[in-house]
Design an enzyme around this catalytic site. Sequence first.
Site, PDB file in Angstrom:
ATOM      1  N   TYR A   1       0.838  -1.204   0.000  1.00  0.00           N
ATOM      2  CA  TYR A   1       0.000   0.000   0.000  1.00  0.00           C
ATOM      3  C   TYR A   1       0.874   1.255   0.000  1.00  0.00           C
ATOM      4  O   TYR A   1       1.675   1.467   0.913  1.00  0.00           O
ATOM      5  CB  TYR A   1      -0.950   0.017   1.208  1.00  0.00           C
ATOM      6  CG  TYR A   1      -2.029  -1.058   1.198  1.00  0.00           C
ATOM      7  CD1 TYR A   1      -2.271  -1.833   0.066  1.00  0.00           C
ATOM      8  CD2 TYR A   1      -2.811  -1.286   2.322  1.00  0.00           C
ATOM      9  CE1 TYR A   1      -3.249  -2.813   0.061  1.00  0.00           C
ATOM     10  CE2 TYR A   1      -3.802  -2.265   2.321  1.00  0.00           C
ATOM     11  CZ  TYR A   1      -4.006  -3.035   1.184  1.00  0.00           C
ATOM     12  OH  TYR A   1      -4.977  -4.001   1.193  1.00  0.00           O
TER      13      TYR A   1
ATOM     14  N   ILE B   1     -17.876  -0.752   1.549  1.00  0.00           N
ATOM     15  CA  ILE B   1     -18.810   0.263   1.038  1.00  0.00           C
ATOM     16  C   ILE B   1     -18.516   0.518  -0.441  1.00  0.00           C
ATOM     17  O   ILE B   1     -18.785   1.598  -0.967  1.00  0.00           O
ATOM     18  CB  ILE B   1     -18.789   1.571   1.873  1.00  0.00           C
ATOM     19  CG1 ILE B   1     -17.367   2.165   1.959  1.00  0.00           C
ATOM     20  CG2 ILE B   1     -19.325   1.330   3.276  1.00  0.00           C
ATOM     21  CD1 ILE B   1     -17.333   3.558   2.579  1.00  0.00           C
ATOM     22  N   ALA B   2     -17.962  -0.527  -1.100  1.00  0.00           N
ATOM     23  CA  ALA B   2     -17.661  -0.481  -2.543  1.00  0.00           C
ATOM     24  C   ALA B   2     -16.887   0.792  -2.912  1.00  0.00           C
ATOM     25  O   ALA B   2     -17.258   1.513  -3.834  1.00  0.00           O
ATOM     26  CB  ALA B   2     -18.937  -0.631  -3.368  1.00  0.00           C
TER      27      ALA B   2
ATOM     28  N   GLY C   1     -16.634   3.645  -1.618  1.00  0.00           N
ATOM     29  CA  GLY C   1     -17.373   4.916  -1.518  1.00  0.00           C
ATOM     30  C   GLY C   1     -18.680   4.912  -2.280  1.00  0.00           C
ATOM     31  O   GLY C   1     -19.560   5.736  -2.022  1.00  0.00           O
TER      32      GLY C   1
ATOM     33  N   LEU D   1     -21.205   2.847  -2.223  1.00  0.00           N
ATOM     34  CA  LEU D   1     -22.406   2.534  -1.443  1.00  0.00           C
ATOM     35  C   LEU D   1     -22.770   3.622  -0.425  1.00  0.00           C
ATOM     36  O   LEU D   1     -23.709   3.464   0.340  1.00  0.00           O
ATOM     37  CB  LEU D   1     -22.239   1.178  -0.741  1.00  0.00           C
ATOM     38  CG  LEU D   1     -22.345  -0.038  -1.669  1.00  0.00           C
ATOM     39  CD1 LEU D   1     -22.048  -1.328  -0.906  1.00  0.00           C
ATOM     40  CD2 LEU D   1     -23.728  -0.118  -2.320  1.00  0.00           C
TER      41      LEU D   1
ATOM     42  N   GLY E   1     -23.696   6.418  -1.620  1.00  0.00           N
ATOM     43  CA  GLY E   1     -24.675   7.157  -2.414  1.00  0.00           C
ATOM     44  C   GLY E   1     -24.146   8.466  -2.970  1.00  0.00           C
ATOM     45  O   GLY E   1     -24.834   9.162  -3.720  1.00  0.00           O
ATOM     46  N   LYS E   2     -22.896   8.813  -2.620  1.00  0.00           N
ATOM     47  CA  LYS E   2     -22.395  10.130  -3.071  1.00  0.00           C
ATOM     48  C   LYS E   2     -21.967  10.118  -4.524  1.00  0.00           C
ATOM     49  O   LYS E   2     -21.886  11.166  -5.159  1.00  0.00           O
ATOM     50  CB  LYS E   2     -21.244  10.608  -2.167  1.00  0.00           C
ATOM     51  CG  LYS E   2     -19.960   9.804  -2.294  1.00  0.00           C
ATOM     52  CD  LYS E   2     -18.895  10.344  -1.344  1.00  0.00           C
ATOM     53  CE  LYS E   2     -17.643   9.483  -1.380  1.00  0.00           C
ATOM     54  NZ  LYS E   2     -16.614   9.948  -0.487  1.00  0.00           N
TER      55      LYS E   2
HETATM   56  N1  NAP Z   1      -6.768  -7.882   0.700  1.00  0.00           N
HETATM   57  C1  NAP Z   1      -6.998  -7.205  -0.400  1.00  0.00           C
HETATM   58  O1  NAP Z   1      -6.724  -7.659  -1.522  1.00  0.00           O
HETATM   59  C2  NAP Z   1      -7.682  -5.869  -0.281  1.00  0.00           C
HETATM   60  C3  NAP Z   1      -8.203  -5.215  -1.416  1.00  0.00           C
HETATM   61  C4  NAP Z   1      -8.855  -3.996  -1.236  1.00  0.00           C
HETATM   62  C5  NAP Z   1      -8.972  -3.446   0.055  1.00  0.00           C
HETATM   63  N2  NAP Z   1      -8.432  -4.094   1.128  1.00  0.00           N
HETATM   64  C6  NAP Z   1      -8.524  -3.545   2.513  1.00  0.00           C
HETATM   65  O2  NAP Z   1      -9.845  -3.101   2.765  1.00  0.00           O
HETATM   66  C7  NAP Z   1      -9.830  -1.709   3.115  1.00  0.00           C
HETATM   67  C8  NAP Z   1     -11.103  -1.037   2.669  1.00  0.00           C
HETATM   68  O3  NAP Z   1     -11.332  -1.224   1.277  1.00  0.00           O
HETATM   69  P1  NAP Z   1     -11.335  -0.034   0.218  1.00  0.00           P
HETATM   70  O4  NAP Z   1     -10.514   1.062   0.746  1.00  0.00           O
HETATM   71  O5  NAP Z   1     -11.025  -0.633  -1.101  1.00  0.00           O
HETATM   72  O6  NAP Z   1     -12.857   0.387   0.105  1.00  0.00           O
HETATM   73  P2  NAP Z   1     -14.018   0.901   1.087  1.00  0.00           P
HETATM   74  O7  NAP Z   1     -13.638   0.745   2.492  1.00  0.00           O
HETATM   75  O8  NAP Z   1     -15.258   0.249   0.606  1.00  0.00           O
HETATM   76  O9  NAP Z   1     -14.101   2.457   0.692  1.00  0.00           O
HETATM   77  C9  NAP Z   1     -13.214   3.399   1.243  1.00  0.00           C
HETATM   78  C10 NAP Z   1     -13.387   4.753   0.556  1.00  0.00           C
HETATM   79  O10 NAP Z   1     -14.742   5.185   0.609  1.00  0.00           O
HETATM   80  C11 NAP Z   1     -14.799   6.596   0.902  1.00  0.00           C
HETATM   81  N3  NAP Z   1     -15.449   6.696   2.239  1.00  0.00           N
HETATM   82  C12 NAP Z   1     -15.118   6.017   3.379  1.00  0.00           C
HETATM   83  N4  NAP Z   1     -15.989   6.282   4.363  1.00  0.00           N
HETATM   84  C13 NAP Z   1     -16.893   7.135   3.863  1.00  0.00           C
HETATM   85  C14 NAP Z   1     -18.035   7.740   4.401  1.00  0.00           C
HETATM   86  N5  NAP Z   1     -18.436   7.507   5.647  1.00  0.00           N
HETATM   87  N6  NAP Z   1     -18.754   8.572   3.607  1.00  0.00           N
HETATM   88  C15 NAP Z   1     -18.380   8.809   2.330  1.00  0.00           C
HETATM   89  N7  NAP Z   1     -17.301   8.246   1.758  1.00  0.00           N
HETATM   90  C16 NAP Z   1     -16.559   7.410   2.515  1.00  0.00           C
HETATM   91  C17 NAP Z   1     -13.358   7.092   0.880  1.00  0.00           C
HETATM   92  O11 NAP Z   1     -12.996   7.457  -0.450  1.00  0.00           O
HETATM   93  P3  NAP Z   1     -13.468   8.837  -1.162  1.00  0.00           P
HETATM   94  O12 NAP Z   1     -13.648   9.852  -0.105  1.00  0.00           O
HETATM   95  O13 NAP Z   1     -12.390   9.117  -2.136  1.00  0.00           O
HETATM   96  O14 NAP Z   1     -14.759   8.480  -1.872  1.00  0.00           O
HETATM   97  C18 NAP Z   1     -12.597   5.840   1.266  1.00  0.00           C
HETATM   98  O15 NAP Z   1     -11.261   5.834   0.831  1.00  0.00           O
HETATM   99  C19 NAP Z   1      -8.545  -1.180   2.457  1.00  0.00           C
HETATM  100  O16 NAP Z   1      -8.120   0.033   3.018  1.00  0.00           O
HETATM  101  C20 NAP Z   1      -7.609  -2.342   2.710  1.00  0.00           C
HETATM  102  O17 NAP Z   1      -7.143  -2.306   4.046  1.00  0.00           O
HETATM  103  C21 NAP Z   1      -7.818  -5.309   0.967  1.00  0.00           C
END
Ligand code: NAP
Length: 311
Positions: free
Chosen positions: A64, A210-211, A213, A215, A217-218
């Site tokens: 990362y 939350i897919a 961001g 999910l 809805g923004k």
């Molecule tokens: N093992 C693997 O292969 C793998 C793969 C992917 C992820 N992961 C792990 O899973 C974690 C989470 O996954 P992810 O980061 O892909 O996706 P996620 O948690 O579904 O989405 C995170 C993103 O959503 C937005 N967000 C977060 N909270 C919010 C809220 N309350 N309201 C509005 N927007 C919000 C932010 O981006 P914006 O503000 O830019 O919209 C944030 O970076 C990663 O950090 C990592 O640790 C692991």
Amino acid sequence: MEQKFTVKLGDTNLGISKIGVGAWAWGSRILWGYGKDYTEADLVSVYEESLKSGVNFFDTAEIYGMGNSEEILGRCIRESKTNISPVIATKFFPFPWRFGRNALRQALAGSLKRLGLNKVELYQIHQPINVNKWVNAIADVYEEGLIGAIGVSNYNPEQLKRAHDILGNRGIKLASNQIQYSLIYREHESNGLLKLCKELKVAFLAYSPIAQGVLTGKYTPQNPPRGILRSRRYRRTVLERLQPLIKVMTEVSEENGGKTLAQTALNWILSKGAIPVVGAKNIIQIKDNVAALDWQLSDKDVGKLDDASRI
Ligand SMILES: NC(=O)c1ccc[n+]([C@@H]2O[C@H](COP(=O)([O-])OP(=O)(O)OC[C@H]3O[C@@H](n4cnc5c(N)ncnc54)[C@H](OP(=O)(O)O)[C@@H]3O)[C@@H](O)[C@H]2O)c1
């Protein structure tokens, strides 16, 4: 706040919060816009707010931000104003050019150095490549006391069973499998992975809950996410197809006293017995996400969301 630290990670004695904080975006300029939309100061506030509100589980990986994520997390740990201990998980990436089993030990040493720690509570194999070799290699460092528990990531049912058995033969428990799971990614219900994890007592860590961001809805067909990663994955047509689900999520969130869609998405995952690992770039997002632990969806609402997300 204490009640939030109530889950054991799989069949281990490691206690973690029911929600984890993902640090993929920490220090990642190209994929996530670090330095433009948010800075290290924002991430420090995410770290502090998480611990203060009862969330102690942080997930990072050596890849990362090409090591930046572990370094930033390490600084957060060292400079924290709270006296609450975090539970740190990181990951080994089985690059094809990493040959001998010793490569994992070296990668772990690099992660520990960047994090400034002597040990991580959970060490995970990031991808199911050369399963037998890397599972045995991670078992070696576990036996040497360098890690508290072993996890895998992106393992399908067959690979998970294999990893579980290899470790079982050495008298070690497999603690977790970290895998994509959300209202728009439910494949692991039908392919048996969720069920198998429950049977084997392996924690199911749900990433991108939350897919990314979407999910919340923004992001809409008129306002799609930017950046190379999300602009391709969540094109206008994909976002159009998701609107009926977003509508039901909005209704359910309103009926539950004006919750946010992020909280509803996280609550749905909790209702399936999985542990969401959710990213946050600033204090507003982390406060929102953590508040998902303060309430629970009814079975009826879970059913509504199940139906609406069969798309
Ligand atoms: N093992 C693997 O292969 C793998 C793969 C992917 C992820 N992961 C792990 O899973 C974690 C989470 O996954 P992810 O980061 O892909 O996706 P996620 O948690 O579904 O989405 C995170 C993103 O959503 C937005 N967000 C977060 N909270 C919010 C809220 N309350 N309201 C509005 N927007 C919000 C932010 O981006 P914006 O503000 O830019 O919209 C944030 O970076 C990663 O950090 C990592 O640790 C692991």
